[in-house]
Write a protein that holds these residues in place. Structure first.
Motif, PDB file in Angstrom:
ATOM      1  N   SER A  65      -4.955   3.404  -4.686  1.00  0.00           N
ATOM      2  CA  SER A  65      -5.598   4.569  -4.087  1.00  0.00           C
ATOM      3  C   SER A  65      -5.751   4.459  -2.572  1.00  0.00           C
ATOM      4  O   SER A  65      -5.569   5.420  -1.857  1.00  0.00           O
ATOM      5  N   ARG A  66      -6.109   3.288  -2.081  1.00  0.00           N
ATOM      6  CA  ARG A  66      -6.319   3.148  -0.637  1.00  0.00           C
ATOM      7  C   ARG A  66      -6.236   1.681  -0.264  1.00  0.00           C
ATOM      8  O   ARG A  66      -6.256   0.797  -1.118  1.00  0.00           O
ATOM      9  N   ALA A  67      -6.181   1.437   1.042  1.00  0.00           N
ATOM     10  CA  ALA A  67      -6.123   0.057   1.524  1.00  0.00           C
ATOM     11  C   ALA A  67      -7.529  -0.471   1.745  1.00  0.00           C
ATOM     12  O   ALA A  67      -8.426   0.267   2.154  1.00  0.00           O
ATOM     13  N   TRP A  68      -7.719  -1.752   1.477  1.00  0.00           N
ATOM     14  CA  TRP A  68      -8.974  -2.425   1.757  1.00  0.00           C
ATOM     15  C   TRP A  68      -8.734  -3.475   2.820  1.00  0.00           C
ATOM     16  O   TRP A  68      -7.686  -4.132   2.826  1.00  0.00           O
ATOM     17  N   ASP A 112     -11.982   4.720   5.575  1.00  0.00           N
ATOM     18  CA  ASP A 112     -12.988   5.780   5.518  1.00  0.00           C
ATOM     19  C   ASP A 112     -14.399   5.232   5.666  1.00  0.00           C
ATOM     20  O   ASP A 112     -15.223   5.812   6.377  1.00  0.00           O
ATOM     21  N   LYS A 151     -10.745   9.109  13.678  1.00  0.00           N
ATOM     22  CA  LYS A 151     -10.068   8.547  12.528  1.00  0.00           C
ATOM     23  C   LYS A 151      -8.798   7.800  12.940  1.00  0.00           C
ATOM     24  O   LYS A 151      -8.523   6.699  12.465  1.00  0.00           O
ATOM     25  N   SER A 204     -12.942   0.046   3.401  1.00  0.00           N
ATOM     26  CA  SER A 204     -11.802   0.946   3.551  1.00  0.00           C
ATOM     27  C   SER A 204     -11.880   1.627   4.909  1.00  0.00           C
ATOM     28  O   SER A 204     -12.929   1.613   5.573  1.00  0.00           O
ATOM     29  N   GLN A 215      -5.127  -6.931   5.169  1.00  0.00           N
ATOM     30  CA  GLN A 215      -5.087  -5.709   4.373  1.00  0.00           C
ATOM     31  C   GLN A 215      -4.776  -6.058   2.924  1.00  0.00           C
ATOM     32  O   GLN A 215      -3.836  -6.802   2.646  1.00  0.00           O
ATOM     33  N   GLY A 239       0.777  -1.215   0.000  1.00  0.00           N
ATOM     34  CA  GLY A 239       0.000   0.000   0.000  1.00  0.00           C
ATOM     35  C   GLY A 239       0.816   1.276   0.000  1.00  0.00           C
ATOM     36  O   GLY A 239       0.277   2.363  -0.228  1.00  0.00           O
ATOM     37  N   SER A 272      -3.888  -4.891  -1.048  1.00  0.00           N
ATOM     38  CA  SER A 272      -3.355  -3.850  -1.921  1.00  0.00           C
ATOM     39  C   SER A 272      -3.803  -4.172  -3.334  1.00  0.00           C
ATOM     40  O   SER A 272      -3.136  -4.913  -4.047  1.00  0.00           O
ATOM     41  N   TYR A 287      -7.737   3.805  12.216  1.00  0.00           N
ATOM     42  CA  TYR A 287      -6.496   3.327  11.597  1.00  0.00           C
ATOM     43  C   TYR A 287      -5.681   2.468  12.556  1.00  0.00           C
ATOM     44  O   TYR A 287      -5.186   1.402  12.193  1.00  0.00           O
TER      45      TYR A 287
END
Lengths: 139, 139
Positions: free
Chosen positions: B82-85, B43, B58, B41, B76, A81, B78, B62
């Motif tokens: 754009s972002r981690a899932w 977010d 937040k 994600s 996690q 990531g 990749s 994390y």
DNA sequence: TTCCTTGCAAAACTTTTGCATTAAA
DNA sequence: TTTAATGCAAAAGTTTTGCAAGGAA
């Protein structure tokens, strides 16, 4: 497939063949990408290009990498990531990912064979297969 | 393996079994992760948790996701840069990645079979295999 | 108390964007 | 002159971190 041609002229031809206008910065970035067989990050590219020749900005490096990837000249890898890696080998192949060093190592297609793959959901087809084999130190 | 136990008590037990102190925020995040079978994600988790109950910051989201991943409770992914899932399914499985929608779909192990895999470099062994099958719309 | 956890804000890092400048055709 | 490419700085997005405050044992 056109390996070993890393002169400015050859690289310019290669860019033109993809519909990319070969500017000085683009040629230098292409040289860094193709003359080394490595996987490079945007930051590494920036350092390499500015070490050898004149100044190239960070924005241009990113714009150029996206441009190259859009035209199929290179491939962007999402392997961890933290950052993107750019692969100058766009032919089908896979990767080892050494978890202790972070190194990426190519795995040629003949080393992998699928006996069975899932059927894609209705209305979709396979666009590509990314295989990453994570490695740890053997004790 | 312990599916369908999403009460606070069951989740607390599950966290304790991993050596994680079950706090209110951690239980809520765990509930969001496990009660839905989805890939989320950071977010999205933040929005879900703060929609249902009280405030979670937040940073805590994390920190908690990293904590869960470190203890093998989640994984996690990749899959794009754009972002981690975060995947609540830590058992072996693979993924479809729909390039047009961004959706991630699980592929169960029996749907994939390898007839041949490369030998790991000396001193290393395989820690895991990530397979992502990219999908595009069929015309 | 003591230890762990949380929240907030700021920082760090990667990547993108707006815009003036430059280079090229 | 006209268009395309570059450079710079700022912005945007994701993730991490420092530290003070809060909560549990």
């Amino acid at each position: 497939m056109s390996q070993g041609h890393y002169s400015k002229d050859d690289l310019a031809d290669r860019l033109r063949a993809c519909g990319i206008n070969p500017t000085r910065q683009r040629i230098e970035i292409a040289h860094a990408l193709f003359s080394r067989g490595e996987h490079l990050s945007a930051d590494q590219l920036l350092a390499i290009v500015n070490d050898r020749h004149s100044e190239t900005s960070k924005a241009t490096v990113y714009n150029t990498l996206n441009l190259f990837a859009d035209h199929g000249l290179i491939r962007q890898l999402s392997v961890d990531g933290s950052r993107a890696w750019f692969d100058s080998n766009v032919g089908p192949h896979f990767h080892f990912h050494d978890l202790s060093s972070g190194a990426l190592i190519d795995v040629p297609v003949p080393d992998v064979e699928f006996a069975r793959l899932p059927v894609p959901p209705p209305g979709t087809e396979v666009a590509g297969i990314d295989l990453v084999i994570r490695l740890r130190k053997k004790l």
